[in-house]
Design a protein around this motif. Structure first.
Motif, PDB file in Angstrom:
ATOM      1  N   VAL A 174      13.055  -3.168 -16.484  1.00 17.68           N
ATOM      2  CA  VAL A 174      14.485  -3.472 -16.432  1.00 17.68           C
ATOM      3  C   VAL A 174      15.125  -3.129 -17.771  1.00 17.68           C
ATOM      4  CG1 VAL A 174      16.240  -5.228 -15.981  1.00 17.68           C
ATOM      5  CG2 VAL A 174      14.006  -5.392 -14.878  1.00 17.68           C
ATOM      6  N   THR A 175      16.246  -2.432 -17.715  1.00 15.67           N
ATOM      7  CA  THR A 175      17.078  -2.199 -18.897  1.00 15.67           C
ATOM      8  C   THR A 175      18.511  -2.596 -18.548  1.00 15.67           C
ATOM      9  OG1 THR A 175      17.524   0.112 -18.263  1.00 15.67           O
ATOM     10  CG2 THR A 175      15.636  -0.293 -19.715  1.00 15.67           C
ATOM     11  N   SER A 176      19.323  -2.834 -19.565  1.00 12.19           N
ATOM     12  CA  SER A 176      20.714  -3.221 -19.307  1.00 12.19           C
ATOM     13  C   SER A 176      21.649  -2.516 -20.264  1.00 12.19           C
ATOM     14  CB  SER A 176      20.883  -4.738 -19.448  1.00 12.19           C
ATOM     15  OG  SER A 176      20.627  -5.156 -20.778  1.00 12.19           O
ATOM     16  N   ALA A 177      22.835  -2.208 -19.773  1.00 13.24           N
ATOM     17  CA  ALA A 177      23.886  -1.588 -20.582  1.00 13.24           C
ATOM     18  C   ALA A 177      25.220  -1.794 -19.876  1.00 13.24           C
ATOM     19  CB  ALA A 177      23.616  -0.089 -20.785  1.00 13.24           C
ATOM     20  N   ASN A 178      26.194  -2.280 -20.642  1.00 12.15           N
ATOM     21  CA  ASN A 178      27.558  -2.443 -20.132  1.00 12.15           C
ATOM     22  C   ASN A 178      27.622  -3.290 -18.858  1.00 12.15           C
ATOM     23  OD1 ASN A 178      28.553  -0.712 -22.219  1.00 12.15           O
ATOM     24  ND2 ASN A 178      27.954   1.065 -20.982  1.00 12.15           N
ATOM     25  N   GLY A 179      26.812  -4.339 -18.821  1.00 14.88           N
ATOM     26  CA  GLY A 179      26.842  -5.246 -17.690  1.00 14.88           C
ATOM     27  C   GLY A 179      26.129  -4.755 -16.446  1.00 14.88           C
ATOM     28  N   ILE A 180      25.384  -3.659 -16.555  1.00 12.30           N
ATOM     29  CA  ILE A 180      24.624  -3.118 -15.424  1.00 12.30           C
ATOM     30  C   ILE A 180      23.141  -3.177 -15.754  1.00 12.30           C
ATOM     31  CG2 ILE A 180      24.216  -1.127 -13.932  1.00 12.30           C
ATOM     32  CD1 ILE A 180      26.977  -2.305 -13.607  1.00 12.30           C
ATOM     33  N   TYR A 181      22.358  -3.725 -14.829  1.00 10.36           N
ATOM     34  CA  TYR A 181      20.912  -3.794 -14.986  1.00 10.36           C
ATOM     35  C   TYR A 181      20.280  -2.689 -14.144  1.00 10.36           C
ATOM     36  CZ  TYR A 181      21.892  -8.348 -16.989  1.00 10.36           C
ATOM     37  OH  TYR A 181      22.376  -9.356 -17.778  1.00 10.36           O
ATOM     38  N   THR A 182      19.416  -1.893 -14.776  1.00  7.88           N
ATOM     39  CA  THR A 182      18.749  -0.777 -14.101  1.00  7.88           C
ATOM     40  C   THR A 182      17.261  -1.060 -13.992  1.00  7.88           C
ATOM     41  OG1 THR A 182      20.381   0.796 -14.969  1.00  7.88           O
ATOM     42  CG2 THR A 182      18.304   1.696 -14.152  1.00  7.88           C
ATOM     43  N   LEU A 183      16.749  -0.953 -12.773  1.00  8.03           N
ATOM     44  CA  LEU A 183      15.326  -1.192 -12.512  1.00  8.03           C
ATOM     45  C   LEU A 183      14.673   0.105 -12.047  1.00  8.03           C
ATOM     46  CD1 LEU A 183      17.135  -3.759 -11.188  1.00  8.03           C
ATOM     47  CD2 LEU A 183      14.838  -4.732 -11.106  1.00  8.03           C
ATOM     48  N   SER A 184      13.431   0.320 -12.432  1.00  3.29           N
ATOM     49  CA  SER A 184      12.729   1.534 -12.003  1.00  3.29           C
ATOM     50  C   SER A 184      11.226   1.303 -12.050  1.00  3.29           C
ATOM     51  CB  SER A 184      13.099   2.728 -12.885  1.00  3.29           C
ATOM     52  OG  SER A 184      12.747   2.482 -14.234  1.00  3.29           O
ATOM     53  N   GLY A 185      10.506   2.081 -11.216  1.00  9.32           N
ATOM     54  CA  GLY A 185       9.060   1.980 -11.220  1.00  9.32           C
ATOM     55  C   GLY A 185       8.418   2.740 -10.087  1.00  9.32           C
ATOM     56  N   LYS A 186       7.094   2.674 -10.045  1.00 15.45           N
ATOM     57  CA  LYS A 186       6.305   3.353  -9.021  1.00 15.45           C
ATOM     58  C   LYS A 186       5.628   2.327  -8.123  1.00 15.45           C
ATOM     59  CE  LYS A 186       5.251   7.301 -12.043  1.00 15.45           C
ATOM     60  NZ  LYS A 186       4.163   8.115 -12.666  1.00 15.45           N
ATOM     61  N   GLY A 187       5.426   2.724  -6.867  1.00 12.58           N
ATOM     62  CA  GLY A 187       4.766   1.843  -5.921  1.00 12.58           C
ATOM     63  C   GLY A 187       4.197   2.623  -4.763  1.00 12.58           C
ATOM     64  N   VAL A 188       4.017   1.930  -3.640  1.00 16.98           N
ATOM     65  CA  VAL A 188       3.473   2.574  -2.443  1.00 16.98           C
ATOM     66  C   VAL A 188       4.270   2.120  -1.229  1.00 16.98           C
ATOM     67  CG1 VAL A 188       1.149   2.778  -3.375  1.00 16.98           C
ATOM     68  CG2 VAL A 188       1.792   0.726  -2.096  1.00 16.98           C
ATOM     69  N   THR A 189       4.207   2.942  -0.189  1.00 16.59           N
ATOM     70  CA  THR A 189       4.792   2.584   1.093  1.00 16.59           C
ATOM     71  C   THR A 189       3.792   2.838   2.205  1.00 16.59           C
ATOM     72  OG1 THR A 189       6.594   3.039   2.656  1.00 16.59           O
ATOM     73  CG2 THR A 189       5.831   4.889   1.335  1.00 16.59           C
ATOM     74  N   MET A 190       3.790   1.951   3.171  1.00 19.60           N
ATOM     75  CA  MET A 190       2.990   2.119   4.379  1.00 19.60           C
ATOM     76  C   MET A 190       3.934   2.609   5.467  1.00 19.60           C
ATOM     77  SD  MET A 190       0.005   1.289   3.327  1.00 19.60           S
ATOM     78  CE  MET A 190      -0.865   1.275   4.906  1.00 19.60           C
ATOM     79  N   MET A 191       3.724   3.847   5.920  1.00 18.10           N
ATOM     80  CA  MET A 191       4.695   4.491   6.796  1.00 18.10           C
ATOM     81  C   MET A 191       3.978   5.329   7.851  1.00 18.10           C
ATOM     82  SD  MET A 191       7.855   6.962   5.538  1.00 18.10           S
ATOM     83  CE  MET A 191       8.549   5.673   4.494  1.00 18.10           C
ATOM     84  N   GLY A 192       4.530   5.355   9.039  1.00 17.70           N
ATOM     85  CA  GLY A 192       3.959   6.175  10.103  1.00 17.70           C
ATOM     86  C   GLY A 192       4.637   5.910  11.428  1.00 17.70           C
ATOM     87  N   MET A 193       4.082   6.509  12.499  1.00 16.50           N
ATOM     88  CA  MET A 193       4.648   6.363  13.842  1.00 16.50           C
ATOM     89  C   MET A 193       3.532   6.156  14.854  1.00 16.50           C
ATOM     90  SD  MET A 193       7.578   9.369  13.842  1.00 16.50           S
ATOM     91  CE  MET A 193       8.104   8.923  15.513  1.00 16.50           C
ATOM     92  N   ASP A 194       3.844   5.404  15.918  1.00 13.86           N
ATOM     93  CA  ASP A 194       2.917   5.196  17.026  1.00 13.86           C
ATOM     94  C   ASP A 194       1.569   4.646  16.558  1.00 13.86           C
ATOM     95  OD1 ASP A 194       4.858   6.221  18.775  1.00 13.86           O
ATOM     96  OD2 ASP A 194       4.169   8.279  18.408  1.00 13.86           O
ATOM     97  N   GLY A 195       1.593   3.756  15.585  1.00 15.28           N
ATOM     98  CA  GLY A 195       0.374   3.139  15.087  1.00 15.28           C
ATOM     99  C   GLY A 195      -0.382   3.959  14.073  1.00 15.28           C
ATOM    100  N   ASN A 196       0.035   5.192  13.828  1.00 16.28           N
ATOM    101  CA  ASN A 196      -0.629   6.069  12.856  1.00 16.28           C
ATOM    102  C   ASN A 196       0.044   5.880  11.501  1.00 16.28           C
ATOM    103  OD1 ASN A 196      -2.221   8.028  11.663  1.00 16.28           O
ATOM    104  ND2 ASN A 196      -0.949   9.727  12.422  1.00 16.28           N
ATOM    105  N   VAL A 197      -0.381   4.854  10.787  1.00 15.76           N
ATOM    106  CA  VAL A 197       0.264   4.474   9.521  1.00 15.76           C
ATOM    107  C   VAL A 197      -0.599   4.902   8.351  1.00 15.76           C
ATOM    108  CG1 VAL A 197       1.114   2.539   8.141  1.00 15.76           C
ATOM    109  CG2 VAL A 197       1.425   2.525  10.625  1.00 15.76           C
ATOM    110  N   SER A 198       0.037   5.482   7.341  1.00 18.41           N
ATOM    111  CA  SER A 198      -0.660   5.928   6.134  1.00 18.41           C
ATOM    112  C   SER A 198       0.073   5.401   4.900  1.00 18.41           C
ATOM    113  CB  SER A 198      -0.733   7.458   6.078  1.00 18.41           C
ATOM    114  OG  SER A 198      -1.442   7.964   7.194  1.00 18.41           O
ATOM    115  N   GLU A 199      -0.648   5.399   3.800  1.00 19.09           N
ATOM    116  CA  GLU A 199      -0.061   4.963   2.527  1.00 19.09           C
ATOM    117  C   GLU A 199       0.396   6.177   1.725  1.00 19.09           C
ATOM    118  OE1 GLU A 199      -1.733   1.631  -0.048  1.00 19.09           O
ATOM    119  OE2 GLU A 199      -2.225   3.394  -1.274  1.00 19.09           O
TER     120      GLU A 199
END
Length: 283
Positions: free
Chosen positions: A215-240
Motif C-alpha cells: 500500500v502507498t498513499s498520495a494526495n488522499g488516494i491509497y494504491t494497492l498492488s501485488g501478485k496472486g493466483v486465480t482458480m478459473m475454468g468452465m464445466d468443472g475444468n478448473v485450473s490455477e
C-alpha cells in the motif's frame, strides 16, 4: 534525651504539614473539567452484532465544554456516519496522569431521513498531554447494542481500508470486450506487516486470492498492488493461473476500483471491479 525526641517529632510534623500543603496545592491546580475543554480530532469505529469488521469513519471531531458548575462537562460528537451525540453533566476525574470521563446522554441516529433519539452512555480516558485518548459511546437500543469508539489521532491505514466492498465488474480479453457482472464483492483484510490480503470470488470469473498487497498513499488516494493466483475454468475444468492486481481507494472510501490481470487466460484477461451500482445499459 527527651529534648532530642521532642525536636525530632517537631521536625517530622513540620515536614508532613509541608508535604500535605504541596499535595493540596497540586490537587487544587488541577480542575479536570476545565483542563480538558477543547476540540479533539480523530477517527471512529462502530461495532455491533451484525458485522465482524467495525465500520470506520475518518476525519471526525469531538468537543468538550466545561459546564457552568466548573466540575462537569458536556461532550458533543457529531459524525457524518454515526449521528449526533450529546452527554451533559459528564463526570471528569484525574489521577496518575489520566483524565477519566463517564456520563449518560442521548444520540440522534437514523438513515434516509428517519432519525430517532436514543439513550446512550459514555466512558472515556485522556492522557495528561491530551494527545492520546478514547471515548466510547454505547447505544443499547441500536443494532443489538452499538459501541462507537472515538480515538484521537489519524486513522491507521489498516483500519481505514479493511472491509468488504460491493460493486460490479467489466471484463475484456482477446475474444470479447465490456462483459459485465453485477453484485460482486471483494474483501480486504489487514496483515500484521502493514500489507493486505484480498479475496474475490465471482460466479462469473472464479476465485482470486492475494496474500500480501503493498500500500502507498498520495494526495488522499491509497494504491494497492501485488501478485496472486486465480482458480478459473468452465464445466468443472478448473485450473490455477498467476495474476496481478492494482487498486485505488480514496480516504472517504467513496471511489474504489481494482483491476485484475490474468495473462494466461483467453489471450490476456482483464477484469475491473468498481464499487457501486453498474451504469444502466444503453437502450
Amino acid at each position: 534525651m527527651k529534648l532530642k525526641n521532642l525536636l525530632a517529632m517537631t521536625a517530622i510534623a513540620l515536614l508532613t504539614a509541608s508535604c500535605s500543603d504541596d499535595d493540596n496545592n497540586e490537587n487544587e491546580s488541577i480542575n479536570p473539567a476545565v483542563n480538558i475543554a477543547g476540540t479533539y480530532a480523530g477517527y471512529s469505529e462502530a461495532a455491533f452484532q451484525y458485522t465482524d469488521t467495525p465500520l470506520v469513519s475518518a476525519d471526525e471531531s469531538l468537543t468538550i465544554q466545561t459546564d457552568a458548575d466548573n466540575t462537569t462537562a458536556t461532550i458533543t460528537y457529531t459524525s457524518s456516519s454515526f449521528g449526533e451525540f450529546t452527554i451533559s453533566g459528564t463526570k471528569v476525574t484525574y489521577a496518575s496522569g489520566t483524565y477519566t470521563l463517564s456520563g449518560e446522554g442521548s444520540t440522534m441516529m437514523g438513515m434516509s431521513g428517519n432519525v430517532n433519539e436514543y439513550e446512550c452512555t459514555l466512558k472515556g480516558t485522556l492522557n495528561e498531554a491530551k494527545n492520546e485518548g478514547t471515548f466510547t459511546f454505547n447505544v443499547p437500543a441500536v443494532m443489538g447494542g452499538m459501541n462507537i469508539t472515538f480515538t484521537l489521532g489519524e486513522i491507521p491505514v489498516s483500519k481505514l481500508l479493511a472491509g468488504s466492498y460491493e460493486g460490479w465488474t467489466e471484463a475484456s480479453c482477446a475474444y470479447f470486450e465490456g462483459m459485465q457482472a453485477t453484485d460482486q464483492t471483494l474483501s480486504l483484510t489487514a496483515n500484521a506487516d502493514d500489507t493486505f490480503t484480498l479475496a474475490y470470488t465471482s460466479d462469473s470469473w472464479g476465485e482470486f486470492s492475494f496474500e500480501s498487497l503493498s500500500v502507498t498513499s498520495a494526495n488522499g488516494i491509497y494504491t494497492l498492488s501485488g501478485k496472486g493466483v486465480t482458480m478459473m475454468g468452465m464445466d468443472g475444468n478448473v485450473s490455477e493461473y498467476p495474476c496481478t492486481v492494482t487498486g485505488s481507494i480514496d480516504a472517504n472510501k467513496e471511489n474504489v476500483s481494482f483491476t485484475f490481470t490474468v495473462p494466461g487466460v483467453m489471450g490476456g484477461l482483464t477484469i475491473t471491479f468498481t464499487q457501486g451500482e453498474a451504469p444502466a445499459a444503453n437502450e
